[in-house]
Motif scaffolding. Structure first.
Motif, short mmCIF file in Angstrom:
data_model
loop_
_atom_site.label_atom_id
_atom_site.label_comp_id
_atom_site.label_asym_id
_atom_site.label_seq_id
_atom_site.Cartn_x
_atom_site.Cartn_y
_atom_site.Cartn_z
N THR A 109 -5.23 -12.24 15.96
CA THR A 109 -6.56 -12.60 15.47
C THR A 109 -6.51 -13.65 14.37
O THR A 109 -7.32 -14.58 14.34
CB THR A 109 -7.28 -11.35 14.93
N PHE A 110 -5.56 -13.51 13.47
CA PHE A 110 -5.50 -14.38 12.29
C PHE A 110 -4.48 -15.50 12.48
O PHE A 110 -3.57 -15.38 13.30
CB PHE A 110 -5.12 -13.55 11.06
N PRO A 111 -4.62 -16.56 11.70
CA PRO A 111 -3.57 -17.59 11.73
C PRO A 111 -2.26 -17.02 11.21
O PRO A 111 -2.25 -16.09 10.40
CB PRO A 111 -4.13 -18.66 10.78
N GLY A 112 -1.15 -17.52 11.71
CA GLY A 112 0.15 -17.03 11.25
C GLY A 112 0.47 -15.64 11.77
O GLY A 112 0.10 -15.27 12.90
N ASP A 113 1.13 -14.85 10.95
CA ASP A 113 1.56 -13.51 11.35
C ASP A 113 0.49 -12.47 11.01
O ASP A 113 -0.31 -12.65 10.10
CB ASP A 113 2.86 -13.14 10.63
N GLN A 114 0.51 -11.38 11.77
CA GLN A 114 -0.48 -10.30 11.61
C GLN A 114 0.12 -9.18 10.77
O GLN A 114 1.22 -8.67 11.08
CB GLN A 114 -0.88 -9.75 12.99
N ASP A 115 -0.58 -8.81 9.72
CA ASP A 115 -0.07 -7.81 8.78
C ASP A 115 -1.08 -6.70 8.53
O ASP A 115 -2.28 -6.89 8.72
CB ASP A 115 0.28 -8.48 7.44
N ARG A 116 -0.56 -5.57 8.07
CA ARG A 116 -1.41 -4.46 7.65
C ARG A 116 -0.89 -3.93 6.32
O ARG A 116 0.32 -3.77 6.13
CB ARG A 116 -1.40 -3.33 8.69
N PHE A 117 -1.83 -3.67 5.42
CA PHE A 117 -1.49 -2.98 4.18
C PHE A 117 -1.67 -1.49 4.43
O PHE A 117 -2.66 -1.06 5.03
CB PHE A 117 -2.40 -3.44 3.04
N ASN A 118 -0.74 -0.68 3.96
CA ASN A 118 -0.73 0.75 4.24
C ASN A 118 -1.67 1.49 3.30
O ASN A 118 -1.26 2.20 2.39
CB ASN A 118 0.70 1.28 4.11
N GLY A 119 -2.97 1.31 3.53
CA GLY A 119 -3.98 1.94 2.69
C GLY A 119 -5.28 1.16 2.73
O GLY A 119 -5.37 0.10 3.37
N ALA A 120 -6.28 1.68 2.08
CA ALA A 120 -7.59 1.03 2.06
C ALA A 120 -7.58 -0.15 1.09
O ALA A 120 -6.64 -0.35 0.32
CB ALA A 120 -8.66 2.04 1.65
#
Length: 290
Positions: free
Chosen positions: A269-280
């Protein structure tokens, strides 16, 4: 002394001159021959000091991960166990980023490559770093480590001086140290496991001394195990950013009981790499505030 005698002396002097010149030339040539291996070694040393960084625009966070570890995100759904906050990381490879679109698509944070070794700065850094901030994202910067070109403290200093700093404004994340497969040669940059741990400690301690924050460490479990001996020395101070292109993070490097960031895909979906932060999102803000 007769004219003939003078001719003999002049002729003898010319012979001596020619002999001296020839001897000098021989010595010079011999010195060049003997110096050739040393010159080659010096050239290699110069390359080791940063000269072999030939394609920094292709060295982004995770640029070597897929090649070495593959990906299975194309066939599985990512289903993290707790609330995750979506974000991305970009580098000079992306050039100018449309941050308004990334924000509209749900991106809440972004990391931007600032530096590599002590010789490269991202030419798109200002547009990416300020642009993400201006649309409302919490942003940070990262350093692509090359432990064979200079010491950890030197690279930390260069990083801080070229965009890697931190300020307690609620929207700036601590810098990240990108530790992954060497894109230019030996996987572990020619260092032993203990040597690699020492290099990372030098970077981490210097960054902390300059900013009061410890850097997040980006790596994959496979690389970390191979190149640090699966060291548990950093889990207390350094947040973990794990790279694994799969439906779960799998086994984490030693010492860390949880990840802070997860790079789960290199496109989406996003430019570059896709990341997630582990929390709100409030937890992302808490990390930004220290």
């Amino acid at each position: 002394m007769s004219h003939g005698d003078l001719s003999v002396v002049h002729g003898t002097g010319s012979a001596r001159t020619r002999l001296a010149l020839a001897a000098g030339l021989f010595v010079s040539l011999l010195a060049m021959i003997l110096a050739a291996p040393n010159a080659a070694h010096a050239a290699t040393g110069a390359a080791g000091a940063g000269g072999h960084i030939t394609h920094p625009e292709l060295d982004w966070m995770g640029s070597t991960i897929r090649a070495h570890e593959g990906s299975d995100t194309g066939t599985k759904t990512v289903t993290p166990a707790v609330t995750q906050t979506p974000g991305m990381d970009v580098s000079g490879y992306q050039g100018s980023v449309n941050w308004a679109t990334a924000w509209a698509n749900g991106g809440k944070f972004a990391y931007i490559k600032a530096t590599e070794s002590t010789t490269y700065t991202n030419p798109s850094f200002t547009q990416q770093y300020n642009g993400s901030y201006n649309v409302g994202m919490i942003r940070g910067s990262y350093h692509f480590a090359t432990p064979d070109t200079s010491g950890g403290a030197a690279q930390a200093d260069y990083f801080v001086a070229h965009g890697g700093g931190w300020s307690k404004d609620g929207k700036t994340l601590p810098g990240a140290l990108d530790m992954e497969y060497n894109p230019y040669g030996a996987t572990c940059y020619g260092l032993s496991a203990s040597g690699m741990v020492s290099w990372i400690q030098a970077f981490s301690n210097e960054y902390h001394a300059k900013t009061t924050r410890y850097p997040t460490i980006y790596t994959s479990t496979s690389w970390w195990s191979q190149c640090t001996g699966n060291s548990a020395a950093f889990a207390t101070n350094n947040p973990l950013w794990v790279a694994r292109y799969s439906s779960s993070v799998g086994t984490l490097p030693a010492g860390w009981g949880f990840y802070t960031f997860w790079q789960w895909a290199d496109s989406g979906t996003f430019p570059g790499d896709q990341d997630r932060f582990n929390g709100a999102l409030d937890r992302v803000q808490a990390l930004a505030n220290g």
